[in-house]
Enzyme design. Structure first.
Site, PDB file in Angstrom:
ATOM      1  N   HIS A  44      -2.550  -2.236  -4.025  1.00  0.00           N
ATOM      2  CA  HIS A  44      -3.534  -1.783  -2.758  1.00  0.00           C
ATOM      3  C   HIS A  44      -4.746  -2.123  -2.892  1.00  0.00           C
ATOM      4  O   HIS A  44      -5.623  -1.913  -3.449  1.00  0.00           O
ATOM      5  CB  HIS A  44      -3.601  -0.233  -3.022  1.00  0.00           C
ATOM      6  CG  HIS A  44      -4.149   0.387  -1.983  1.00  0.00           C
ATOM      7  ND1 HIS A  44      -3.725   1.668  -1.450  1.00  0.00           N
ATOM      8  CD2 HIS A  44      -5.084  -0.032  -0.910  1.00  0.00           C
ATOM      9  CE1 HIS A  44      -4.152   2.152  -0.400  1.00  0.00           C
ATOM     10  NE2 HIS A  44      -5.135   1.112   0.072  1.00  0.00           N
ATOM     11  N   GLU A  74      -0.006  -2.546   0.030  1.00  0.00           N
ATOM     12  CA  GLU A  74      -0.931  -1.495   0.901  1.00  0.00           C
ATOM     13  C   GLU A  74      -2.032  -1.618   1.321  1.00  0.00           C
ATOM     14  O   GLU A  74      -2.842  -2.227   0.728  1.00  0.00           O
ATOM     15  CB  GLU A  74      -0.509  -0.358   0.115  1.00  0.00           C
ATOM     16  CG  GLU A  74       0.604   0.227  -0.810  1.00  0.00           C
ATOM     17  CD  GLU A  74       0.324   1.231  -1.771  1.00  0.00           C
ATOM     18  OE1 GLU A  74      -0.454   1.548  -2.437  1.00  0.00           O
ATOM     19  OE2 GLU A  74       1.458   1.960  -1.650  1.00  0.00           O
ATOM     20  N   HIS A 204       2.391   8.423  -4.904  1.00  0.00           N
ATOM     21  CA  HIS A 204       1.224   9.000  -5.169  1.00  0.00           C
ATOM     22  C   HIS A 204       1.620  10.184  -6.243  1.00  0.00           C
ATOM     23  O   HIS A 204       2.125  11.382  -5.673  1.00  0.00           O
ATOM     24  CB  HIS A 204       0.528   9.518  -3.913  1.00  0.00           C
ATOM     25  CG  HIS A 204      -0.955   9.703  -4.518  1.00  0.00           C
ATOM     26  ND1 HIS A 204      -1.734   8.457  -4.625  1.00  0.00           N
ATOM     27  CD2 HIS A 204      -1.655  10.678  -4.839  1.00  0.00           C
ATOM     28  CE1 HIS A 204      -2.968   8.874  -4.776  1.00  0.00           C
ATOM     29  NE2 HIS A 204      -2.946  10.201  -5.106  1.00  0.00           N
ATOM     30  N   ASP A 205       1.122  10.156  -7.287  1.00  0.00           N
ATOM     31  CA  ASP A 205       1.052  10.963  -8.482  1.00  0.00           C
ATOM     32  C   ASP A 205       2.480  11.492  -8.979  1.00  0.00           C
ATOM     33  O   ASP A 205       2.502  12.492  -9.672  1.00  0.00           O
ATOM     34  CB  ASP A 205      -0.012  12.286  -8.034  1.00  0.00           C
ATOM     35  CG  ASP A 205      -1.291  12.168  -8.201  1.00  0.00           C
ATOM     36  OD1 ASP A 205      -2.055  12.988  -7.599  1.00  0.00           O
ATOM     37  OD2 ASP A 205      -1.778  11.247  -8.717  1.00  0.00           O
ATOM     38  N   GLY A 227       2.290   4.097 -10.026  1.00  0.00           N
ATOM     39  CA  GLY A 227       1.164   3.309 -10.802  1.00  0.00           C
ATOM     40  C   GLY A 227       0.374   4.043 -11.897  1.00  0.00           C
ATOM     41  O   GLY A 227       0.502   3.958 -13.069  1.00  0.00           O
ATOM     42  N   HIS A 228      -0.378   5.227 -11.244  1.00  0.00           N
ATOM     43  CA  HIS A 228      -1.471   5.820 -12.232  1.00  0.00           C
ATOM     44  C   HIS A 228      -0.693   6.145 -13.604  1.00  0.00           C
ATOM     45  O   HIS A 228      -1.168   6.211 -14.394  1.00  0.00           O
ATOM     46  CB  HIS A 228      -2.251   7.016 -11.499  1.00  0.00           C
ATOM     47  CG  HIS A 228      -3.216   7.329 -12.250  1.00  0.00           C
ATOM     48  ND1 HIS A 228      -4.596   6.915 -12.035  1.00  0.00           N
ATOM     49  CD2 HIS A 228      -3.310   8.257 -13.039  1.00  0.00           C
ATOM     50  CE1 HIS A 228      -5.601   7.521 -12.790  1.00  0.00           C
ATOM     51  NE2 HIS A 228      -4.762   8.366 -13.617  1.00  0.00           N
TER      52      HIS A 228
HETATM   53  C1  LIG Z   1      -0.821   4.979  -1.138  1.00  0.00           C
HETATM   54  C2  LIG Z   1      -0.986   5.426  -2.519  1.00  0.00           C
HETATM   55  O1  LIG Z   1      -0.793   6.799  -2.812  1.00  0.00           O
HETATM   56  C3  LIG Z   1      -1.396   4.643  -3.709  1.00  0.00           C
HETATM   57  O2  LIG Z   1      -0.427   3.609  -3.458  1.00  0.00           O
HETATM   58  C4  LIG Z   1      -2.727   4.095  -3.816  1.00  0.00           C
HETATM   59  O3  LIG Z   1      -2.482   2.721  -4.257  1.00  0.00           O
HETATM   60  C5  LIG Z   1      -3.566   4.721  -4.853  1.00  0.00           C
HETATM   61  O4  LIG Z   1      -4.542   4.045  -4.706  1.00  0.00           O
HETATM   62  P1  LIG Z   1      -5.335   3.892  -5.981  1.00  0.00           P
HETATM   63  O5  LIG Z   1      -4.826   3.206  -7.086  1.00  0.00           O
HETATM   64  O6  LIG Z   1      -6.874   3.171  -5.784  1.00  0.00           O
HETATM   65  O7  LIG Z   1      -5.910   5.295  -6.792  1.00  0.00           O
HETATM   66  N1  LIG Z   2       2.192   4.419  -2.638  1.00  0.00           N
HETATM   67  C1  LIG Z   2       1.990   5.063  -4.260  1.00  0.00           C
HETATM   68  C2  LIG Z   2       1.646   4.009  -5.161  1.00  0.00           C
HETATM   69  O1  LIG Z   2       1.727   2.824  -4.958  1.00  0.00           O
HETATM   70  C3  LIG Z   2       1.020   4.375  -6.470  1.00  0.00           C
HETATM   71  O2  LIG Z   2       0.480   5.825  -6.345  1.00  0.00           O
HETATM   72  P1  LIG Z   2       0.118   6.318  -7.891  1.00  0.00           P
HETATM   73  O3  LIG Z   2       1.374   6.512  -8.707  1.00  0.00           O
HETATM   74  O4  LIG Z   2      -1.116   5.316  -8.299  1.00  0.00           O
HETATM   75  O5  LIG Z   2      -0.385   7.788  -7.441  1.00  0.00           O
END
Ligand SMILES: CC(=O)[C@@H](O)[C@H](O)COP(=O)(O)O
Ligand SMILES: NCC(=O)COP(=O)(O)O
Length: 255
Positions: A44, A74, A204-205, A227-228
């Site tokens: 992103h 993204e 997301h999350d 991701g996170h």
């Molecule tokens: C769209 C979404 O929910 C995530 O893909 C986004 O990339 C999170 O962005 P950050 O990693 O900047 O929190």
């Molecule tokens: N589109 C969601 C993404 O790419 C990752 O979201 P997150 O797992 O970092 O909250």
């Protein structure tokens, strides 16, 4: 149909940028995830370059090609170019990703926290979608669970919607009735979108705890981008183990 896991490597870039050098290496981390079996890579690149930058996008594209996996980029198509940010369309024109996920984020947001409403700027959004499709990309549009207008994404030319799963993740953590209400709402929104001919992505999350219930409740999720939580968990268990844990969770949820 097996739900595809696309690993979002934004947070590798957060750590790298925190010291201004080249470590940790985003491409090396992405390679590790792909070697562990991840089905794709998501980034992103935000206009404020808080993590993934244009040069990361240019460097990750050939890696995804090398592994024969999808690259998902993204971004907000309405965000104008600025120094260090060529704009989402220019980035995608350069690297031709398999998928573009449109997200209505602004600089002032800590993270993505809502999808498109499909109430306004519809002609402009349709034009943006057409531009990305002209590059050969599949277009997914970030959408809120519970939005009764998600089918409009199809009318605008989108191929998929990505269900914003942040509220679900919060409800899951609370357990009980709130968890089930959130799962039911996600399934209903997915079915509404699918009945219009849209595919379903989600993100997301999402994490190892809340992902199985989501995939068991929401039909035919084509891709989850995570991701996170995944990168955070990998700090304890390593990227290879963590990616394999997610792939195993996806496989078990399909049984
Ligand atoms: C769209 C979404 O929910 C995530 O893909 C986004 O990339 C999170 O962005 P950050 O990693 O900047 O929190
Ligand atoms: N589109 C969601 C993404 O790419 C990752 O979201 P997150 O797992 O970092 O909250």
């Amino acid at each position: 149909m097996t739900t595809q896991l696309s690993v979002n490597v934004n947070k590798i870039a957060v750590l790298r940028n925190s010291r201004g050098g080249a470590l940790p290496d985003v491409v090396a981390a992405a390679r590790c995830c792909l070697q562990a079996g991840a089905n794709g890579i998501t980034v992103h690149p935000r206009p404020d370059a808080r993590h993934i930058r244009a040069d990361d996008v240019y460097a990750l594209a050939p890696l995804c090609a090398e592994f024969g996996v999808e690259f998902n980029i993204e971004g907000n198509p309405f965000a104008p170019p600025r120094s260090g940010y060529p704009g989402l369309l220019a980035l995608c024109a350069e690297v031709r990703p398999a998928q573009v996920t449109l997200v209505p984020d602004s600089d002032g947001q800590l993270t993505s926290d809502h999808g498109f409403s499909f109430e306004s700027d519809l002609d402009a959004l349709a034009a943006h979608i057409a531009a990305f499709k002209a590059l050969g990309a599949r277009v997914s549009v970030f959408a809120n669970v519970g939005n009764p207008r998600v089918a409009r994404a199809k009318d605008l030319g989108a191929d998929r919607i990505e269900l914003y799963t942040g509220p679900y993740a919060e409800a899951f953590s609370k357990g009980g009735a709130e968890r089930q209400v959130a799962l039911t709402a996600a399934a209903e929104t997915a079915i509404l979108a699918q009945s219009a001919g849209l595919g379903i992505n989600a993100g997301h999350d999402l994490d190892q705890a809340n992902l199985p219930a989501f995939l068991k409740s929401v039909p035919d999720v084509l891709e989850v981008s995570i991701g996170h939580a995944l990168i955070s968990e990998a700090l304890y268990d390593g990227l290879e183990t963590t990616v394999k844990n997610y792939l195993s969770a996806i496989k078990k949820a399909a049984c």
